[in-house]
Design a protein around this motif. Structure first.
Motif, PDB file in Angstrom:
ATOM      1  N   ASN A   1      24.715 -89.754  -6.446  1.00 25.54           N
ATOM      2  CA  ASN A   1      25.685 -88.789  -6.978  1.00 25.54           C
ATOM      3  C   ASN A   1      26.231 -89.245  -8.335  1.00 25.54           C
ATOM      4  N   ALA A   2      25.321 -89.497  -9.296  1.00 24.94           N
ATOM      5  CA  ALA A   2      25.713 -89.891 -10.660  1.00 24.94           C
ATOM      6  C   ALA A   2      26.527 -91.180 -10.670  1.00 24.94           C
TER       7      ALA A   2
ATOM      8  N   GLY B   1      29.872 -85.643  -1.053  1.00 25.56           N
ATOM      9  CA  GLY B   1      28.995 -85.839   0.092  1.00 25.56           C
ATOM     10  C   GLY B   1      28.337 -84.554   0.540  1.00 25.56           C
ATOM     11  N   ALA B   2      29.088 -83.439   0.474  1.00 25.07           N
ATOM     12  CA  ALA B   2      28.536 -82.152   0.912  1.00 25.07           C
ATOM     13  C   ALA B   2      27.353 -81.743   0.054  1.00 25.07           C
ATOM     14  N   GLY B   3      27.518 -81.779  -1.269  1.00 24.37           N
ATOM     15  CA  GLY B   3      26.414 -81.432  -2.155  1.00 24.37           C
ATOM     16  C   GLY B   3      25.288 -82.438  -2.091  1.00 24.37           C
ATOM     17  N   GLY B   4      25.641 -83.716  -1.939  1.00 23.96           N
ATOM     18  CA  GLY B   4      24.608 -84.743  -1.863  1.00 23.96           C
ATOM     19  C   GLY B   4      23.716 -84.582  -0.645  1.00 23.96           C
TER      20      GLY B   4
ATOM     21  N   PHE C   1      32.485 -80.283  -1.047  1.00 21.44           N
ATOM     22  CA  PHE C   1      32.561 -81.536  -1.801  1.00 21.44           C
ATOM     23  C   PHE C   1      32.863 -82.723  -0.880  1.00 21.44           C
ATOM     24  N   LEU C   2      33.995 -82.708  -0.239  1.00 18.13           N
ATOM     25  CA  LEU C   2      34.449 -83.860   0.548  1.00 18.13           C
ATOM     26  C   LEU C   2      35.224 -83.371   1.759  1.00 18.13           C
ATOM     27  N   TRP C   3      34.939 -83.939   2.921  1.00 14.22           N
ATOM     28  CA  TRP C   3      35.652 -83.688   4.177  1.00 14.22           C
ATOM     29  C   TRP C   3      35.282 -82.359   4.829  1.00 14.22           C
ATOM     30  N   ASN C   4      35.049 -82.456   6.133  1.00 13.62           N
ATOM     31  CA  ASN C   4      34.774 -81.310   7.008  1.00 13.62           C
ATOM     32  C   ASN C   4      33.418 -80.661   6.772  1.00 13.62           C
TER      33      ASN C   4
ATOM     34  N   PHE D   1      44.020 -82.379  -0.109  1.00 11.85           N
ATOM     35  CA  PHE D   1      43.665 -81.044  -0.600  1.00 11.85           C
ATOM     36  C   PHE D   1      42.360 -80.567   0.013  1.00 11.85           C
ATOM     37  N   TYR D   2      41.332 -81.439   0.040  1.00 11.08           N
ATOM     38  CA  TYR D   2      40.027 -81.044   0.567  1.00 11.08           C
ATOM     39  C   TYR D   2      40.090 -80.780   2.064  1.00 11.08           C
TER      40      TYR D   2
END
Length: 336
Positions: free
Chosen positions: A59-60, A87-90, A203-206, A248-249
């Motif tokens: 992830n860059a 993590g979601a996109g990865g 993006f992150l979480w759930n 937030f996420y």
């Protein structure tokens, strides 16, 4: 990457039985954790039944991760993304790359599987096969560095399990589950092709909770206690322990999940929404900076209620990854 076990099995021109000898692609997502990734990939390569391919999604990272993978693990399929899509996109990018396999073994970059971890998952999958076929998901037991079960990665037990399903799982030494985490889980690639990839915009979480509940709705999934991996987080505890701005996420994604994901039936939405509110209350009660959490909560509620996640295929195209649309029911309601 061909497993050493398969190379030693004699003639290679014999017909392969996917049910008993499936092609397994390990998918590992990483971001700026070069040394942990090195340890994880070493343990994956040392499995008694090695995966046939290893896909590493970077992830860059800015810490030399990509160079380390090319130098230390030249047989890995390295996907270098131009920006961090979480993590979601990865995992979406890695699964899209590996969907021609039979099974996908999903792992975090700080996960160190014990030598028998993959073999145990495959054996459990075979033992838990029933009239409707094998389970769509088999999860590992996740422990911390001291051997305790890691509370961050405990699969949710399946409520109101039918007696026949429970018996099949118990006979296989497993437990029926309704969801699992991406720390170590073996999923059926055909089910992913039908139900779709993780929602990259989380993006992150759930993202793993949404993806696995969607994958498992109307299907069987099990936890295999005999497959053990070590999740090398810095501290022992759940992901909701004083999360700061990242709260937030948690809030946005939970609202997206409860209002847009086809993974949960209406009674499940009520059940899990209630448990979510209780967990948020505990998070606030134990926080050292409630003002930060309050701001994150308000932003998350606003984004969750008034926006929708972008289509995963669209987001992944922006980072150079082609993602096929789901072939069947179970699509996530996106903004388009």
């Amino acid at each position: 990457m061909t497993s050493a076990a398969r190379d030693a099995d004699g003639p290679q021109n014999t017909a392969r039985d996917p049910a008993r000898d499936p092609v397994v692609a390990a998918v590992v997502v990483t971001f700026d954790r070069r040394d942990l990734l090195d340890e994880a990939l070493t343990a994956i390569g040392a499995q008694t039944r090695a995966p046939d391919r290893i896909v590493v999604v970077d992830n860059a990272s800015q810490d030399g991760t990509a160079a380390m993978v090319r130098d230390r693990f030249p047989g890995a399929d390295l996907v270098e993304l131009p920006r961090n899509v979480g993590g979601a996109g990865g995992f979406g990018a890695g699964m899209a790359r590996a969907l021609d396999a039979d099974l996908l073994w999903l792992l975090d970059d700080d996960t160190v599987p014990e030598p028998q971890a993959l073999r145990a998952l495959l054996d459990a999958r075979e033992r838990a096969t029933a009239a409707d076929g094998p389970p769509a998901l088999v999860a590992s037991r996740v422990v911390w560095t001291d051997g305790r079960d890691h509370p961050m990665n405990t699969p949710r037990a399946k409520p109101r399990v039918r007696a026949a399903e429970l018996e099949v799982a118990r006979a296989a030494g497993c437990v029926p589950v309704r969801s699992a985490s991406f720390v170590s889980v073996l999923v059926d690639a055909a089910a992913v092709r039908e139900r779709g990839l993780p929602v990259a915009d989380y993006f992150l979480w759930n993202d793993d909770f949404e993806f696995t509940t969607r994958l498992l709705r109307g299907r069987r999934g099990v936890l295999c206690p005999g497959s053990v991996v070590v999740h090398k987080t810095k501290v022992f505890g759940g992901a909701d322990a004083d999360p700061g701005d990242r709260f937030f996420y948690e809030v946005r994604n939970k609202i997206w999940l409860f209002t847009g994901s086809p993974g949960l039936a209406p009674p499940e939405r009520v059940l899990y929404a209630g448990s979510t509110l209780r967990r948020w209350s505990r998070t606030f009660a134990s926080s050292s900076d409630r003002a930060v959490l309050r701001r994150a909560l308000l932003r998350g509620v606003g984004k969750g209620l008034f926006t929708r996640p972008r289509p995963t295929a669209e987001l992944l195209r922006e980072v150079g990854v082609d993602a096929p649309p789901p072939s069947g029911r179970g699509r996530y309601r996106s903004s388009r």
